[in-house]
Design a protein around this motif. Structure first.
Motif, PDB file in Angstrom:
ATOM      1  N   ARG A  58       0.835  -1.204   0.000  1.00 29.29           N
ATOM      2  CA  ARG A  58       0.000   0.000   0.000  1.00 29.29           C
ATOM      3  C   ARG A  58       0.866   1.249   0.000  1.00 29.29           C
ATOM      4  O   ARG A  58       2.003   1.243   0.474  1.00 29.29           O
ATOM      5  CB  ARG A  58      -0.930  -0.003   1.204  1.00 29.29           C
ATOM      6  CG  ARG A  58      -0.219  -0.066   2.538  1.00 29.29           C
ATOM      7  CD  ARG A  58      -1.210  -0.048   3.712  1.00 29.29           C
ATOM      8  NE  ARG A  58      -2.047  -1.230   3.735  1.00 29.29           N
ATOM      9  CZ  ARG A  58      -1.694  -2.379   4.312  1.00 29.29           C
ATOM     10  NH1 ARG A  58      -0.495  -2.513   4.859  1.00 29.29           N
ATOM     11  NH2 ARG A  58      -2.502  -3.401   4.316  1.00 29.29           N
ATOM     12  N   CYS A  59       0.312   2.316  -0.562  1.00 30.32           N
ATOM     13  CA  CYS A  59       1.006   3.601  -0.566  1.00 30.32           C
ATOM     14  C   CYS A  59      -0.032   4.709  -0.594  1.00 30.32           C
ATOM     15  O   CYS A  59      -1.186   4.502  -0.976  1.00 30.32           O
ATOM     16  CB  CYS A  59       1.963   3.720  -1.753  1.00 30.32           C
ATOM     17  SG  CYS A  59       1.179   3.509  -3.370  1.00 30.32           S
ATOM     18  N   ASP A  60       0.370   5.911  -0.165  1.00 28.68           N
ATOM     19  CA  ASP A  60      -0.536   7.057  -0.063  1.00 28.68           C
ATOM     20  C   ASP A  60      -0.083   8.171  -0.987  1.00 28.68           C
ATOM     21  O   ASP A  60       1.115   8.351  -1.237  1.00 28.68           O
ATOM     22  CB  ASP A  60      -0.582   7.566   1.376  1.00 28.68           C
ATOM     23  CG  ASP A  60      -1.140   6.527   2.333  1.00 28.68           C
ATOM     24  OD1 ASP A  60      -2.171   5.916   1.998  1.00 28.68           O
ATOM     25  OD2 ASP A  60      -0.542   6.319   3.409  1.00 28.68           O
ATOM     26  N   LEU A  78       4.195  -1.101  -6.652  1.00 31.56           N
ATOM     27  CA  LEU A  78       3.742  -1.971  -5.563  1.00 31.56           C
ATOM     28  C   LEU A  78       3.946  -3.439  -5.924  1.00 31.56           C
ATOM     29  O   LEU A  78       4.272  -4.259  -5.059  1.00 31.56           O
ATOM     30  CB  LEU A  78       2.267  -1.697  -5.237  1.00 31.56           C
ATOM     31  CG  LEU A  78       1.961  -0.342  -4.590  1.00 31.56           C
ATOM     32  CD1 LEU A  78       0.494  -0.278  -4.165  1.00 31.56           C
ATOM     33  CD2 LEU A  78       2.868  -0.077  -3.390  1.00 31.56           C
ATOM     34  N   THR A  79       3.768  -3.774  -7.188  1.00 33.71           N
ATOM     35  CA  THR A  79       4.021  -5.149  -7.617  1.00 33.71           C
ATOM     36  C   THR A  79       5.496  -5.494  -7.453  1.00 33.71           C
ATOM     37  O   THR A  79       5.844  -6.602  -7.023  1.00 33.71           O
ATOM     38  CB  THR A  79       3.588  -5.346  -9.079  1.00 33.71           C
ATOM     39  OG1 THR A  79       2.180  -5.120  -9.188  1.00 33.71           O
ATOM     40  CG2 THR A  79       3.885  -6.772  -9.542  1.00 33.71           C
ATOM     41  N   ARG A  80       6.369  -4.557  -7.779  1.00 36.03           N
ATOM     42  CA  ARG A  80       7.808  -4.802  -7.596  1.00 36.03           C
ATOM     43  C   ARG A  80       8.119  -5.056  -6.123  1.00 36.03           C
ATOM     44  O   ARG A  80       8.867  -5.992  -5.788  1.00 36.03           O
ATOM     45  CB  ARG A  80       8.606  -3.594  -8.092  1.00 36.03           C
ATOM     46  CG  ARG A  80      10.125  -3.801  -8.059  1.00 36.03           C
ATOM     47  CD  ARG A  80      10.885  -2.500  -8.241  1.00 36.03           C
ATOM     48  NE  ARG A  80      10.704  -1.619  -7.090  1.00 36.03           N
ATOM     49  CZ  ARG A  80      11.349  -1.761  -5.942  1.00 36.03           C
ATOM     50  NH1 ARG A  80      12.201  -2.756  -5.762  1.00 36.03           N
ATOM     51  NH2 ARG A  80      11.129  -0.913  -4.952  1.00 36.03           N
ATOM     52  N   GLU A  81       7.550  -4.257  -5.226  1.00 36.44           N
ATOM     53  CA  GLU A  81       7.805  -4.435  -3.801  1.00 36.44           C
ATOM     54  C   GLU A  81       7.182  -5.743  -3.294  1.00 36.44           C
ATOM     55  O   GLU A  81       7.734  -6.406  -2.413  1.00 36.44           O
ATOM     56  CB  GLU A  81       7.259  -3.229  -3.030  1.00 36.44           C
ATOM     57  CG  GLU A  81       8.000  -1.947  -3.365  1.00 36.44           C
ATOM     58  CD  GLU A  81       7.447  -0.729  -2.648  1.00 36.44           C
ATOM     59  OE1 GLU A  81       6.706  -0.885  -1.656  1.00 36.44           O
ATOM     60  OE2 GLU A  81       7.756   0.409  -3.083  1.00 36.44           O
ATOM     61  N   CYS A  99      -6.149  -4.696  -6.863  1.00 38.40           N
ATOM     62  CA  CYS A  99      -5.781  -3.360  -6.396  1.00 38.40           C
ATOM     63  C   CYS A  99      -7.021  -2.472  -6.324  1.00 38.40           C
ATOM     64  O   CYS A  99      -7.939  -2.598  -7.142  1.00 38.40           O
ATOM     65  CB  CYS A  99      -4.750  -2.724  -7.331  1.00 38.40           C
ATOM     66  SG  CYS A  99      -3.161  -3.571  -7.417  1.00 38.40           S
ATOM     67  N   ARG A 100      -7.018  -1.573  -5.355  1.00 39.23           N
ATOM     68  CA  ARG A 100      -8.103  -0.605  -5.255  1.00 39.23           C
ATOM     69  C   ARG A 100      -7.570   0.692  -4.656  1.00 39.23           C
ATOM     70  O   ARG A 100      -6.619   0.690  -3.871  1.00 39.23           O
ATOM     71  CB  ARG A 100      -9.250  -1.137  -4.399  1.00 39.23           C
ATOM     72  CG  ARG A 100      -8.903  -1.326  -2.930  1.00 39.23           C
ATOM     73  CD  ARG A 100     -10.125  -1.731  -2.138  1.00 39.23           C
ATOM     74  NE  ARG A 100      -9.817  -1.849  -0.707  1.00 39.23           N
ATOM     75  CZ  ARG A 100     -10.728  -2.108   0.219  1.00 39.23           C
ATOM     76  NH1 ARG A 100     -11.986  -2.295  -0.134  1.00 39.23           N
ATOM     77  NH2 ARG A 100     -10.374  -2.187   1.494  1.00 39.23           N
ATOM     78  N   THR A 101      -8.195   1.791  -5.040  1.00 40.39           N
ATOM     79  CA  THR A 101      -7.827   3.104  -4.529  1.00 40.39           C
ATOM     80  C   THR A 101      -8.968   3.641  -3.676  1.00 40.39           C
ATOM     81  O   THR A 101     -10.127   3.629  -4.102  1.00 40.39           O
ATOM     82  CB  THR A 101      -7.519   4.083  -5.674  1.00 40.39           C
ATOM     83  OG1 THR A 101      -6.438   3.580  -6.462  1.00 40.39           O
ATOM     84  CG2 THR A 101      -7.153   5.445  -5.132  1.00 40.39           C
ATOM     85  N   THR A 102      -8.646   4.106  -2.475  1.00 41.93           N
ATOM     86  CA  THR A 102      -9.634   4.635  -1.546  1.00 41.93           C
ATOM     87  C   THR A 102      -9.260   6.055  -1.152  1.00 41.93           C
ATOM     88  O   THR A 102      -8.097   6.330  -0.820  1.00 41.93           O
ATOM     89  CB  THR A 102      -9.711   3.764  -0.275  1.00 41.93           C
ATOM     90  OG1 THR A 102      -9.967   2.409  -0.653  1.00 41.93           O
ATOM     91  CG2 THR A 102     -10.814   4.247   0.658  1.00 41.93           C
ATOM     92  N   LEU A 124      -3.615   3.659  -2.243  1.00 48.23           N
ATOM     93  CA  LEU A 124      -3.639   2.554  -3.203  1.00 48.23           C
ATOM     94  C   LEU A 124      -3.194   1.293  -2.472  1.00 48.23           C
ATOM     95  O   LEU A 124      -2.127   1.276  -1.861  1.00 48.23           O
ATOM     96  CB  LEU A 124      -2.706   2.844  -4.379  1.00 48.23           C
ATOM     97  CG  LEU A 124      -2.506   1.713  -5.395  1.00 48.23           C
ATOM     98  CD1 LEU A 124      -3.811   1.338  -6.075  1.00 48.23           C
ATOM     99  CD2 LEU A 124      -1.442   2.105  -6.434  1.00 48.23           C
ATOM    100  N   GLU A 125      -4.004   0.257  -2.529  1.00 48.16           N
ATOM    101  CA  GLU A 125      -3.681  -1.001  -1.846  1.00 48.16           C
ATOM    102  C   GLU A 125      -3.817  -2.160  -2.821  1.00 48.16           C
ATOM    103  O   GLU A 125      -4.830  -2.281  -3.511  1.00 48.16           O
ATOM    104  CB  GLU A 125      -4.616  -1.214  -0.650  1.00 48.16           C
ATOM    105  CG  GLU A 125      -4.317  -2.478   0.132  1.00 48.16           C
ATOM    106  CD  GLU A 125      -5.192  -2.590   1.374  1.00 48.16           C
ATOM    107  OE1 GLU A 125      -4.852  -1.974   2.393  1.00 48.16           O
ATOM    108  OE2 GLU A 125      -6.226  -3.286   1.305  1.00 48.16           O
ATOM    109  N   CYS A 126      -2.793  -2.988  -2.903  1.00 44.10           N
ATOM    110  CA  CYS A 126      -2.794  -4.162  -3.779  1.00 44.10           C
ATOM    111  C   CYS A 126      -2.527  -5.414  -2.951  1.00 44.10           C
ATOM    112  O   CYS A 126      -1.620  -5.418  -2.105  1.00 44.10           O
ATOM    113  CB  CYS A 126      -1.726  -4.035  -4.866  1.00 44.10           C
ATOM    114  SG  CYS A 126      -1.997  -2.686  -6.036  1.00 44.10           S
TER     115      CYS A 126
END
Length: 254
Positions: A58-60, A78-81, A99-102, A124-126
């Protein structure tokens, strides 16, 4: 499916190597580097794989941008991480990415002249299932020996294009005569075991020559089986090879 003996059966939250990723599940001995871990989009892993757990990345962002000290906030990063985390816990494949964005916050900034500017914080959370190729599992390959009393009458390779991707097909025929009729991939089904009285026509395999999905390699496999005149595939095994997929199976007919 029998789990690999190298897997440690301990459930729990793994300490974060990155503050942007977390993992819940079992831990196995690492056997793959992050750059070799592919993403398998179907919800179920390919055959001879087991699911170890789930990695979440996840990232903001603030007004669509990440902080100056932060890595970029998008799905590719995020896929790389997630690949790095999957490799740390012994995974060899990421499965069923979602993945979804909130929107987490909206604020209004008043500006001179009575105007206003809307600011938005988003997350963003995957999530990915982490799968591992089982070790010590016997699988049949395209070069497997035929049953006693039978020998390949013909072994040939050819090429075909599926959804724009070139594939190399290989068939090892046990038929003494050519296929009685021309079939296509839609005429070939998959079963866990061959029907009673079915005849083994040979072995078939398909390998993508370029980056592809497992579904493309599987359709190529059905095309190869159809060229043998087969209507049923059993013992189908699909596995990633670098950025490509390869599938093999036993072909049966009436």
């Amino acid at each position: 499916m029998r789990p690999s003996s190298t897997v440690v059966f301990a459930l729990g939250l793994l300490a974060c190597a990155s503050s942007r990723t977390s993992y819940v599940g079992r831990i196995a001995t690492p056997s793959a580097s992050p750059e070799t871990i592919l993403v398998h989009r179907p919800s179920s892993p390919p055959s001879e794989h087991e699911v170890l757990g789930v990695v979440t990345a996840r990232c903001d962002t603030y007004d669509g941008a990440s902080g100056l000290a932060e890595s970029p906030c998008h799905e590719d990063e995020l896929t790389r991480e997630a690949r790095v985390r999957a490799a740390d816990v012994g995974g060899t494949l990421l499965v069923d990415p979602a993945c979804r964005t909130t929107v987490t916050e909206r604020t209004v900034e008043r500006t001179k002249g009575g105007g206003a500017t809307l600011h938005t914080r988003s997350r963003l959370e995957c999530r990915y299932s982490v799968a591992r190729k089982l070790t010590g599992v016997a699988t049949t390959t395209a070069g497997a020996k035929p049953p006693a009393g039978q020998s390949p009458a013909d072994a040939a390779t050819s090429t075909v294009t599926v959804s724009g991707v070139p594939l190399t097909l290989r068939v090892e025929s046990l038929r003494a005569t050519p296929a009685p009729r021309e079939l296509g991939p839609d005429d070939v089904g998959e079963l866990g075991r061959a029907p009673a009285n079915a005849v083994l026509y040979g072995r078939a395999s398909a390998t993508c020559d370029d980056e592809c999905s497992s579904s493309i390699a599987r359709r190529g496999l059905k095309t190869a089986a159809a060229r043998l005149g087969a209507t049923v595939l059993t013992d189908v095994n699909c596995e990633p090879v670098a950025e490509r997929w390869s599938c093999a199976g036993s072909a049966y007919g009436d």
